[in-house]
Design a protein around this motif. Structure first.
Motif, PDB file in Angstrom:
ATOM      1  N   SER A   1       7.268   5.188  -9.008  1.00 35.78           N
ATOM      2  CA  SER A   1       8.354   4.250  -8.761  1.00 35.78           C
ATOM      3  C   SER A   1       8.844   3.735 -10.108  1.00 35.78           C
ATOM      4  O   SER A   1       8.056   3.622 -11.059  1.00 35.78           O
TER       5      SER A   1
ATOM      6  N   THR B   1      -2.332  -2.404  -2.114  1.00 34.97           N
ATOM      7  CA  THR B   1      -1.346  -2.851  -3.086  1.00 34.97           C
ATOM      8  C   THR B   1      -1.519  -2.031  -4.362  1.00 34.97           C
ATOM      9  O   THR B   1      -2.460  -1.244  -4.505  1.00 34.97           O
ATOM     10  N   HIS B   2      -0.590  -2.233  -5.326  1.00 39.52           N
ATOM     11  CA  HIS B   2      -0.671  -1.484  -6.576  1.00 39.52           C
ATOM     12  C   HIS B   2      -1.822  -1.961  -7.455  1.00 39.52           C
ATOM     13  O   HIS B   2      -2.137  -1.306  -8.454  1.00 39.52           O
TER      14      HIS B   2
ATOM     15  N   HIS C   1       7.618   0.907   0.802  1.00 43.23           N
ATOM     16  CA  HIS C   1       7.832  -0.538   0.616  1.00 43.23           C
ATOM     17  C   HIS C   1       6.739  -1.153  -0.258  1.00 43.23           C
ATOM     18  O   HIS C   1       6.105  -2.155   0.091  1.00 43.23           O
ATOM     19  N   LYS C   2       6.478  -0.531  -1.417  1.00 42.54           N
ATOM     20  CA  LYS C   2       5.511  -1.022  -2.401  1.00 42.54           C
ATOM     21  C   LYS C   2       4.077  -1.056  -1.878  1.00 42.54           C
ATOM     22  O   LYS C   2       3.219  -1.720  -2.458  1.00 42.54           O
TER      23      LYS C   2
END
Length: 592
Positions: A253, A314-315, A298-299
């Motif tokens: 991304s 999550t990242h 969506h992340k």
């Protein structure tokens, strides 16, 4: 009756199609397409607005791997590949008109780039330095200093122990029969040793703009645990990053010139997160099993595992949710409906189902006649929302999402619960709270110093008490490293006769202990023991040895005392271990 049953089945089929969100556009069980999701790409390869399907076919049953391009249900073009395809991607190489995307296909150590379905460029991975021992062996074979049997034995030894893997030439040599080895050595001993990595995965990363028609860089994952970012025009290496494992799935991304984030799922069962200007991973997500798919929606990183679960992360590696699947996950891909701003995850299962999830909410289930091996969603032909499905038997299924179809996002827990929007009845701040806050703000340094002083005093007192216990041998664990022992005593009974059980354990890892004695020190006016001194058998490491004896209370006045247990070694007076046993009051004598 037959006509009635036929009309009933047709009516039920029509009713199911009416309730479905998909239109069945095409189904060919004999399409002979064998691939996986990474080798499917939808793109306007000719710039005429007609999107085609590019497939990197694996070519099973002895057939050669090939690149197939489909227009609708028919094969438009087909070209052979020298090795099995690893991934396919469509990207824009420049800003000049006409803005026709190029097709990149990773196969072996090379990336083949096609423009207008014609070969345009071939990028090869840089060669790796060969194993110096292997190079020396082939030089000796070139000068006829060793024969092919000696070469075979020494190469096998290098393959088992060396950190640098062997070259393809040596691996092919070791696979030959003994009768074929000599001819192979004579043919290849003059050729230089070459070692080259293989591409395992590939994706695209926007160069400097986030627009849909902006230039993109190719991101390659290689077998030697590296990630390479290629320039879209010159095909030079812009960035190189190292990983602890071999990457098999990639998700990116952002833009390369601005800021980007890259997630790589590796064969060691971990997912590594990298950012711009980072040569090493910044975050690591440890999975309990191997990943079978990775999708960014969506992340949220959605990972499929071999335990039939979908996990959302999550990242930074925090697990958000987990959903269990009814069958094994074979493939995964992204479903993006741009007109409604929807990003969902498609999971193809071994039972023939395609499940569509938005976070952990199930949106839709599609049932197919065979196990699903690859999925692709996007514009095909002139239809914006088309689903491409291939099955294990080589079948091809094309479905079109109805324009009136709306995925029910209310199914399942989507978004925050309603209770989260309710306001809490927080009491007002009292005068005492405000004064205490001001005091902590003004005297915070002094309060912290007082706390640290008390903490250090507590640690000092605990250390002194521990030292006193070691010096007096009152601790239940031996303090000497040569005799790792643990002692625990249990008293049972109401009296006047008690049962005393000593649990003695050797806490070492491999060494048994022999030659220990147990001695009881007690008041002979109050207690009587049948044996106040006995030997301990051989103590095997890790086992608990119960040593039992009986204690008789002699006092009729309800008096109790302490019995001291000493564990000694033969020939030594200093105890290795001791324990104080508080004997209970004999209820029988007290009642009398």
């Amino acid at each position: 009756m037959a006509a009635a049953s036929s009309s009933d089945s047709e009516g039920g089929r029509a009713e199911s199609e009416a309730s479905s969100k998909w239109l069945d556009a095409h189904y060919d069980p004999m399409a002979n397409i064998h691939t996986f999701s990474a080798c499917l790409v939808l793109a306007d390869l000719h710039g005429d607005g007609e999107y085609k399907l590019a497939v990197g076919d694996l070519g099973p049953s002895g057939r050669q791997p090939c690149l197939k391009v489909l227009k609708g249900p028919t094969v438009l073009a087909e070209s052979a590949l020298p090795a099995l395809p690893a991934a396919a991607a469509a990207f824009l190489m420049g800003q000049h008109e006409p803005r026709t995307p190029a097709l990149a296909l990773a196969s072996g150590p090379c990336v083949y780039v096609y423009k207008n379905l014609r070969p345009y460029f071939k990028f090869s991975l840089p060669q790796l330095p060969p194993n110096p021992l292997e190079q020396d062996l082939w030089n000796q074979a070139k000068e006829d200093q060793i024969d092919h049997l000696t070469l075979k034995e020494m190469l096998e030894g290098i393959r088992e122990k060396a950190e640098v893997p062997l070259s393809v030439q040596s691996l092919r040599f070791l696979q030959l029969e003994l009768s074929e080895m000599e001819a192979f050595v004579n043919q290849h001993k003059s050729k230089p040793i070459k070692r080259q990595a293989v591409i395992t995965t590939m994706t695209t990363l926007k160069k400097n703009m986030a627009d849909e028609d902006a230039m993109s860089c190719l991101v390659l994952g290689t077998e030697n645990k590296e990630l390479l970012v290629l320039d879209p025009e010159a095909f030079t290496i812009l960035a190189k990053m190292s990983l602890p494992g071999v990457p098999v799935f990639l998700e990116v991304s952002g833009q390369f010139d601005v800021a980007f984030r890259l997630a790589a799922a590796c064969r060691n069962g971990n997912i590594y997160i990298l950012r711009r200007d980072c040569k090493r991973p910044k975050y690591c997500i440890e999975l309990s099993t191997q990943p079978v798919g990775l999708v960014l929606a969506h992340k949220v990183l959605v990972v499929g595992s071999t335990q039939d679960n979908l996990h959302g992360f999550t990242h930074k590696g925090k697990r958000l949710w987990t959903v269990h699947m009814p069958a094994a996950i074979l493939t995964m891909n992204l479903l993006e409906q741009r007109s409604r701003g929807l990003q969902a995850v498609m999971a193809g299962l071994a039972n023939g189902e395609v499940r569509i999830y938005h976070d952990k909410a199930l949106l839709n289930v599609i049932r197919t006649p065979d196990a699903v091996t690859s999925l692709c969603f996007g514009r095909y032909g002139r239809e914006d929302n088309t689903l491409i499905v291939t099955t294990r038997g080589g079948g091809l299924i094309i479905k079109i999402l109805k324009r009136t179809a709306v995925f029910a996002e209310g199914a399942g827990e989507v978004g925050p619960p309603p209770a989260q929007a309710m306001k809490l009845n927080v009491p007002r701040k009292t005068r005492l709270y405000v004064d205490q806050t001001l005091r902590e703000r003004e005297a915070g340094t002094a309060m912290h110093r007082t706390f640290q002083t008390d903490l250090y005093l507590l640690r000092l007192r605990a250390a002194r008490a521990y030292v006193r216990a070691l010096e007096s041998s009152l601790n239940p664990v031996s303090a000497t490293a040569r005799e790792p022992l643990k002692l625990h005593a249990v008293v049972q009974g109401l009296g006047p006769t008690f049962k005393l059980t000593l649990h003695l354990q050797n806490t070492s890892t491999a060494r048994p202990i022999l030659g220990l004695l147990v001695c009881f020190l007690y008041n002979e006016v109050l207690y009587a023991l049948p044996r106040a001194f006995f030997k301990v058998p051989l103590l095997v490491p890790g086992l608990n040895y119960p040593l039992e004896t009986f204690v008789e209370s002699l006092s009729d006045k309800g008096i109790s005392d302490i019995i001291k247990v000493l564990v000694l070694r033969e020939g030594q007076s200093a105890p290795l271990l001791s324990a104080h046993i508080n004997m209970p009051v004999s209820e029988g004598l007290a009642a009398a």
